[in-house]
Write a protein that holds these residues in place. Structure first.
Motif, PDB file in Angstrom:
ATOM      1  N   MET A  31       0.844  -1.190   0.000  1.00 20.37           N
ATOM      2  CA  MET A  31       0.000   0.000   0.000  1.00 20.37           C
ATOM      3  C   MET A  31       0.880   1.240   0.000  1.00 20.37           C
ATOM      4  SD  MET A  31      -3.062   1.105   2.491  1.00 20.37           S
ATOM      5  CE  MET A  31      -3.654   2.764   2.512  1.00 20.37           C
ATOM      6  N   VAL A  32       0.530   2.178  -0.870  1.00 19.21           N
ATOM      7  CA  VAL A  32       1.207   3.466  -0.921  1.00 19.21           C
ATOM      8  C   VAL A  32       0.172   4.502  -0.512  1.00 19.21           C
ATOM      9  CG1 VAL A  32       2.411   5.119  -2.379  1.00 19.21           C
ATOM     10  CG2 VAL A  32       2.676   2.665  -2.811  1.00 19.21           C
ATOM     11  N   ALA A  33       0.416   5.165   0.607  1.00 21.90           N
ATOM     12  CA  ALA A  33      -0.498   6.195   1.106  1.00 21.90           C
ATOM     13  C   ALA A  33       0.048   7.557   0.708  1.00 21.90           C
ATOM     14  CB  ALA A  33      -0.628   6.090   2.622  1.00 21.90           C
ATOM     15  N   MET A  34      -0.786   8.343   0.037  1.00 17.02           N
ATOM     16  CA  MET A  34      -0.404   9.671  -0.424  1.00 17.02           C
ATOM     17  C   MET A  34      -1.344  10.692   0.223  1.00 17.02           C
ATOM     18  SD  MET A  34       0.068   8.440  -4.369  1.00 17.02           S
ATOM     19  CE  MET A  34      -1.241   7.224  -4.253  1.00 17.02           C
ATOM     20  N   GLU A  35      -1.042  11.950   0.083  1.00 17.09           N
ATOM     21  CA  GLU A  35      -1.882  12.987   0.692  1.00 17.09           C
ATOM     22  C   GLU A  35      -3.307  12.961   0.164  1.00 17.09           C
ATOM     23  OE1 GLU A  35      -0.120  16.842   0.390  1.00 17.09           O
ATOM     24  OE2 GLU A  35       1.705  16.208   1.409  1.00 17.09           O
ATOM     25  N   GLU A  36      -3.467  12.702  -1.127  1.00 17.16           N
ATOM     26  CA  GLU A  36      -4.792  12.789  -1.729  1.00 17.16           C
ATOM     27  C   GLU A  36      -5.296  11.460  -2.276  1.00 17.16           C
ATOM     28  OE1 GLU A  36      -5.369  16.190  -4.216  1.00 17.16           O
ATOM     29  OE2 GLU A  36      -3.937  17.358  -3.055  1.00 17.16           O
ATOM     30  N   GLY A  37      -4.779  10.364  -1.746  1.00 19.47           N
ATOM     31  CA  GLY A  37      -5.258   9.057  -2.184  1.00 19.47           C
ATOM     32  C   GLY A  37      -4.297   7.955  -1.788  1.00 19.47           C
ATOM     33  N   SER A  38      -4.667   6.744  -2.160  1.00 17.08           N
ATOM     34  CA  SER A  38      -3.851   5.576  -1.854  1.00 17.08           C
ATOM     35  C   SER A  38      -3.849   4.636  -3.045  1.00 17.08           C
ATOM     36  CB  SER A  38      -4.406   4.829  -0.639  1.00 17.08           C
ATOM     37  OG  SER A  38      -4.374   5.640   0.499  1.00 17.08           O
ATOM     38  N   LEU A  39      -2.814   3.813  -3.103  1.00 17.61           N
ATOM     39  CA  LEU A  39      -2.713   2.782  -4.117  1.00 17.61           C
ATOM     40  C   LEU A  39      -2.453   1.476  -3.398  1.00 17.61           C
ATOM     41  CD1 LEU A  39      -2.478   1.845  -7.076  1.00 17.61           C
ATOM     42  CD2 LEU A  39      -0.043   2.421  -6.942  1.00 17.61           C
ATOM     43  N   LEU A  40      -3.285   0.487  -3.667  1.00 17.51           N
ATOM     44  CA  LEU A  40      -3.129  -0.828  -3.067  1.00 17.51           C
ATOM     45  C   LEU A  40      -2.840  -1.816  -4.182  1.00 17.51           C
ATOM     46  CD1 LEU A  40      -3.249  -2.486  -0.449  1.00 17.51           C
ATOM     47  CD2 LEU A  40      -5.675  -2.816  -0.874  1.00 17.51           C
ATOM     48  N   VAL A  41      -1.755  -2.569  -4.022  1.00 16.33           N
ATOM     49  CA  VAL A  41      -1.348  -3.566  -5.006  1.00 16.33           C
ATOM     50  C   VAL A  41      -1.378  -4.923  -4.316  1.00 16.33           C
ATOM     51  CG1 VAL A  41       0.494  -4.344  -6.544  1.00 16.33           C
ATOM     52  CG2 VAL A  41       0.114  -1.890  -6.188  1.00 16.33           C
ATOM     53  N   ILE A  44      -1.733 -11.874  -7.180  1.00 17.99           N
ATOM     54  CA  ILE A  44      -2.623 -12.961  -7.569  1.00 17.99           C
ATOM     55  C   ILE A  44      -1.741 -14.201  -7.713  1.00 17.99           C
ATOM     56  CG2 ILE A  44      -4.219 -13.785  -9.351  1.00 17.99           C
ATOM     57  CD1 ILE A  44      -4.924 -10.901  -9.945  1.00 17.99           C
ATOM     58  N   SER A  45      -2.273 -15.362  -7.533  1.00 16.22           N
ATOM     59  CA  SER A  45      -1.509 -16.601  -7.432  1.00 16.22           C
ATOM     60  C   SER A  45      -0.505 -16.835  -8.555  1.00 16.22           C
ATOM     61  CB  SER A  45      -2.460 -17.787  -7.341  1.00 16.22           C
ATOM     62  OG  SER A  45      -3.269 -17.850  -8.499  1.00 16.22           O
ATOM     63  N   ASP A  46      -0.780 -16.431  -9.786  1.00 19.35           N
ATOM     64  CA  ASP A  46       0.141 -16.721 -10.891  1.00 19.35           C
ATOM     65  C   ASP A  46       1.223 -15.667 -11.052  1.00 19.35           C
ATOM     66  OD1 ASP A  46      -1.217 -14.590 -11.981  1.00 19.35           O
ATOM     67  OD2 ASP A  46      -1.637 -15.549 -13.885  1.00 19.35           O
ATOM     68  N   GLY A  47       1.348 -14.773 -10.093  1.00 21.78           N
ATOM     69  CA  GLY A  47       2.342 -13.721 -10.177  1.00 21.78           C
ATOM     70  C   GLY A  47       1.797 -12.429 -10.745  1.00 21.78           C
ATOM     71  N   SER A  48       0.552 -12.425 -11.158  1.00 20.15           N
ATOM     72  CA  SER A  48      -0.083 -11.206 -11.649  1.00 20.15           C
ATOM     73  C   SER A  48      -0.402 -10.302 -10.465  1.00 20.15           C
ATOM     74  CB  SER A  48      -1.379 -11.540 -12.380  1.00 20.15           C
ATOM     75  OG  SER A  48      -1.125 -12.362 -13.481  1.00 20.15           O
ATOM     76  N   LEU A  49      -0.726  -9.065 -10.777  1.00 17.49           N
ATOM     77  CA  LEU A  49      -1.018  -8.075  -9.740  1.00 17.49           C
ATOM     78  C   LEU A  49      -2.356  -7.411 -10.004  1.00 17.49           C
ATOM     79  CD1 LEU A  49       2.488  -6.394  -9.800  1.00 17.49           C
ATOM     80  CD2 LEU A  49       1.649  -7.949  -8.033  1.00 17.49           C
ATOM     81  N   LEU A  50      -3.027  -7.045  -8.929  1.00 20.74           N
ATOM     82  CA  LEU A  50      -4.252  -6.276  -9.000  1.00 20.74           C
ATOM     83  C   LEU A  50      -3.986  -4.967  -8.276  1.00 20.74           C
ATOM     84  CD1 LEU A  50      -7.313  -6.011  -9.580  1.00 20.74           C
ATOM     85  CD2 LEU A  50      -7.706  -7.154  -7.374  1.00 20.74           C
ATOM     86  N   GLY A  51      -4.202  -3.843  -8.953  1.00 20.79           N
ATOM     87  CA  GLY A  51      -3.964  -2.541  -8.353  1.00 20.79           C
ATOM     88  C   GLY A  51      -5.228  -1.720  -8.320  1.00 20.79           C
ATOM     89  N   VAL A  52      -5.457  -1.036  -7.209  1.00 26.00           N
ATOM     90  CA  VAL A  52      -6.623  -0.167  -7.063  1.00 26.00           C
ATOM     91  C   VAL A  52      -6.158   1.164  -6.488  1.00 26.00           C
ATOM     92  CG1 VAL A  52      -8.810   0.175  -5.860  1.00 26.00           C
ATOM     93  CG2 VAL A  52      -8.234  -2.078  -6.750  1.00 26.00           C
ATOM     94  N   HIS A  53      -6.589   2.239  -7.154  1.00 23.85           N
ATOM     95  CA  HIS A  53      -6.299   3.582  -6.681  1.00 23.85           C
ATOM     96  C   HIS A  53      -7.553   4.128  -6.026  1.00 23.85           C
ATOM     97  CE1 HIS A  53      -6.150   8.030  -7.431  1.00 23.85           C
ATOM     98  NE2 HIS A  53      -5.066   7.835  -6.731  1.00 23.85           N
ATOM     99  N   GLY A  54      -7.422   4.609  -4.798  1.00 24.13           N
ATOM    100  CA  GLY A  54      -8.567   5.157  -4.084  1.00 24.13           C
ATOM    101  C   GLY A  54      -8.321   6.595  -3.669  1.00 24.13           C
ATOM    102  N   SER A  55      -9.390   7.359  -3.533  1.00 20.43           N
ATOM    103  CA  SER A  55      -9.279   8.758  -3.104  1.00 20.43           C
ATOM    104  C   SER A  55      -8.927   8.816  -1.622  1.00 20.43           C
ATOM    105  CB  SER A  55     -10.593   9.485  -3.361  1.00 20.43           C
ATOM    106  OG  SER A  55     -11.597   8.998  -2.490  1.00 20.43           O
ATOM    107  N   ALA A  56      -8.626  10.012  -1.145  1.00 25.88           N
ATOM    108  CA  ALA A  56      -8.264  10.203   0.264  1.00 25.88           C
ATOM    109  C   ALA A  56      -9.416   9.844   1.201  1.00 25.88           C
ATOM    110  CB  ALA A  56      -7.823  11.638   0.506  1.00 25.88           C
ATOM    111  N   GLU A  57     -10.653  10.007   0.724  1.00 25.84           N
ATOM    112  CA  GLU A  57     -11.825   9.716   1.554  1.00 25.84           C
ATOM    113  C   GLU A  57     -12.140   8.222   1.609  1.00 25.84           C
ATOM    114  OE1 GLU A  57     -12.177  11.882  -1.238  1.00 25.84           O
ATOM    115  OE2 GLU A  57     -11.483  13.528   0.013  1.00 25.84           O
TER     116      GLU A  57
END
Length: 97
Positions: A31-41, A44-57
């Protein structure tokens, strides 16, 4: 969309490298927490990644919970072949507009 994929890949590869260097086992999520949002990576089992960007709220604990459910239920189906097929389908649908 492509920029987010590049960022997710970069974060994923860096954390995997760090985990190997520290012999801490596999990376579950980052997880990368930023002033105006976050990114969660999330891995997945085969080495793939799922990323979601969320707002600060955004409540990232809820996002993480739902990402984990999704990966647990559908991660095994999201093979590289299926993702490639879906990407091609999206690209052809976008170009036909």
């Amino acid at each position: 969309r492509a920029d987010l994929a590049t960022i997710v890949y970069g974060i994923g590869s860096r954390t995997v490298g760090a985990a190997k260097l520290m012999t801490c086992g596999g990376v579950k999520h980052t997880m990368v927490a930023m002033e105006e949002g976050s990114l969660l990576v999330m891995s997945i089992s085969d080495g793939s990644l799922l990323g979601v960007h969320g707002s600060a709220e955004c409540d990232m604990s809820v996002v993480a919970y739902h990402m984990a459910l999704f990966v647990g239920r559908a991660g095994h189906v999201l093979t590289p072949e299926l993702r490639s097929e879906l990407r091609k389908s999206l690209e052809s649908a976008g170009s036909s507009r």
